[in-house]
Motif scaffolding. Sequence first.
Motif, PDB file in Angstrom:
ATOM      1  N   TRP A   1       3.155  -4.645   9.577  1.00  0.00           N
ATOM      2  CA  TRP A   1       3.291  -3.947   8.290  1.00  0.00           C
ATOM      3  C   TRP A   1       4.761  -3.743   8.472  1.00  0.00           C
ATOM      4  N   ASP A   2       5.810  -3.986   6.905  1.00  0.00           N
ATOM      5  CA  ASP A   2       6.679  -3.913   6.817  1.00  0.00           C
ATOM      6  C   ASP A   2       6.701  -2.268   6.537  1.00  0.00           C
ATOM      7  N   ILE A   3       7.366  -1.340   7.003  1.00  0.00           N
ATOM      8  CA  ILE A   3       6.876   0.016   6.139  1.00  0.00           C
ATOM      9  C   ILE A   3       7.878   0.431   6.048  1.00  0.00           C
ATOM     10  N   VAL A   4       7.951   1.633   4.765  1.00  0.00           N
ATOM     11  CA  VAL A   4       9.303   2.027   4.768  1.00  0.00           C
ATOM     12  C   VAL A   4       8.562   4.024   4.325  1.00  0.00           C
ATOM     13  N   LEU A   5       9.865   4.641   4.496  1.00  0.00           N
ATOM     14  CA  LEU A   5       9.728   6.129   4.545  1.00  0.00           C
ATOM     15  C   LEU A   5      10.711   6.837   4.025  1.00  0.00           C
ATOM     16  N   HIS A   6      10.211   7.704   3.108  1.00  0.00           N
ATOM     17  CA  HIS A   6      12.146   8.318   2.354  1.00  0.00           C
ATOM     18  C   HIS A   6      12.193   9.404   2.667  1.00  0.00           C
ATOM     19  N   ALA A   7      13.521   9.381   2.615  1.00  0.00           N
ATOM     20  CA  ALA A   7      13.710  10.411   3.235  1.00  0.00           C
ATOM     21  C   ALA A   7      13.027  11.870   3.145  1.00  0.00           C
ATOM     22  N   ASP A   8      13.117  12.255   4.534  1.00  0.00           N
ATOM     23  CA  ASP A   8      12.102  14.180   5.004  1.00  0.00           C
ATOM     24  C   ASP A   8      10.245  14.133   4.679  1.00  0.00           C
ATOM     25  N   LYS A   9      10.343  12.336   4.328  1.00  0.00           N
ATOM     26  CA  LYS A   9       8.705  12.334   4.327  1.00  0.00           C
ATOM     27  C   LYS A   9       8.125  11.745   5.389  1.00  0.00           C
TER      28      LYS A   9
ATOM     29  N   VAL B   1       0.456  -1.226  -0.100  1.00  0.00           N
ATOM     30  CA  VAL B   1       0.370  -0.215  -0.157  1.00  0.00           C
ATOM     31  C   VAL B   1       1.274   1.483   0.065  1.00  0.00           C
ATOM     32  N   GLU B   2       0.440   2.139  -1.346  1.00  0.00           N
ATOM     33  CA  GLU B   2       1.733   2.762  -1.362  1.00  0.00           C
ATOM     34  C   GLU B   2       1.023   4.667  -0.142  1.00  0.00           C
ATOM     35  N   PHE B   3       1.477   4.994   0.647  1.00  0.00           N
ATOM     36  CA  PHE B   3       1.638   6.534   1.478  1.00  0.00           C
ATOM     37  C   PHE B   3       1.144   7.390   0.420  1.00  0.00           C
ATOM     38  N   PRO B   4       0.287   8.669   0.733  1.00  0.00           N
ATOM     39  CA  PRO B   4      -0.608   9.529  -0.009  1.00  0.00           C
ATOM     40  C   PRO B   4       1.648  10.364  -0.225  1.00  0.00           C
ATOM     41  N   ASP B   5       1.246  10.825  -1.449  1.00  0.00           N
ATOM     42  CA  ASP B   5       2.364  12.321  -0.939  1.00  0.00           C
ATOM     43  C   ASP B   5       3.639  11.684  -1.569  1.00  0.00           C
ATOM     44  N   GLU B   6       4.260  10.375  -1.832  1.00  0.00           N
ATOM     45  CA  GLU B   6       5.451   9.244  -2.081  1.00  0.00           C
ATOM     46  C   GLU B   6       6.028   9.859  -1.181  1.00  0.00           C
ATOM     47  N   ALA B   7       4.977   9.738   0.124  1.00  0.00           N
ATOM     48  CA  ALA B   7       5.987   9.473   1.160  1.00  0.00           C
ATOM     49  C   ALA B   7       6.675   8.132   1.612  1.00  0.00           C
TER      50      ALA B   7
END
Length: 290
Positions: A185-193, A153-159
């Motif tokens: 849940w395995d979660i990945v957050l992009h830098a500064d998101k 599942v993708e987070f909003p705003d390409e986070a």
Amino acid sequence: MRNIKQIYRADSQHWVGNGFLVQPLFSHMADDRGTNPFLMLDYAAPYEFAPNETHGPRGVGQHPHKGFETVTIAYHGEVAHRDSSGGGGIIYEGDVQWMTAGSGIIHEEFHSENFSKKGGLFEMVQLWVNLPAKDKNTPPRYQHLAKANIPIVEFPDEAGYLRLIAGEHDGVKGAADTFTEMNVWDIVLHADKEAELAVPDNHNLSMVVLRGAVTFNGNEQATVGELVNFEQTGGKVRAKAGSEEAKILLLSGVPIDEPVVGYGPFVMNTAEEIRQAISDFKSGKFGRID
């Protein structure tokens, strides 16, 4: 908003067999860190193994379990699994093994033949999940959750995104079949998101930071190898990555409000049930690995 109750850091590490160098982050045999229905978590942080072709595969030989489930999440490296229910196979990078010990099982876990020959980076999580009393004697089973079959599942705003190993998010159901209500849940957050994370109000909630640094609710930061335990109140959690990509393992679930009695590889509700588990294992009732 769910506020942080406490942040814990692993204060030790040890070898499990000769293939898994782990950092325990919580355990039903230690202090209560509010993780119910999850019993134990060992984090095998990234470790570089040299090729090993002559001394046999590294790992853990045959051993029993009863009364709960083991979940192995492979981030780097490969593990070969076999058990007395007939389950088994290779857990590749991105795969998850969900094994129900139930009434009793014997299994073994070794680095795969391919990984042993090549060596390389190894990183995994092993999680123990409790079973309610009514299911502690359920027949053993093995769920192989291949990377390709775990919903994303993708987070909003390409986070960033989350992998739904178990549970539900925005109407999407996870890959694992579970006995009680929970989220893994395995979660990945992009830098500064930043992303907002929400679980049901009646869930306990913990998160483990596996990569990078994460600021929760705008004011408290956790880094690699730390367990973040949240208050038992409803509301969303805001999680923001630092200057590098962050990875989080989210664990939430409805607590199992029953006694927990543990003895080594057995987790039951009473001391008498533990004695029976030991007797059943010694008498061969857990089967064997052919």
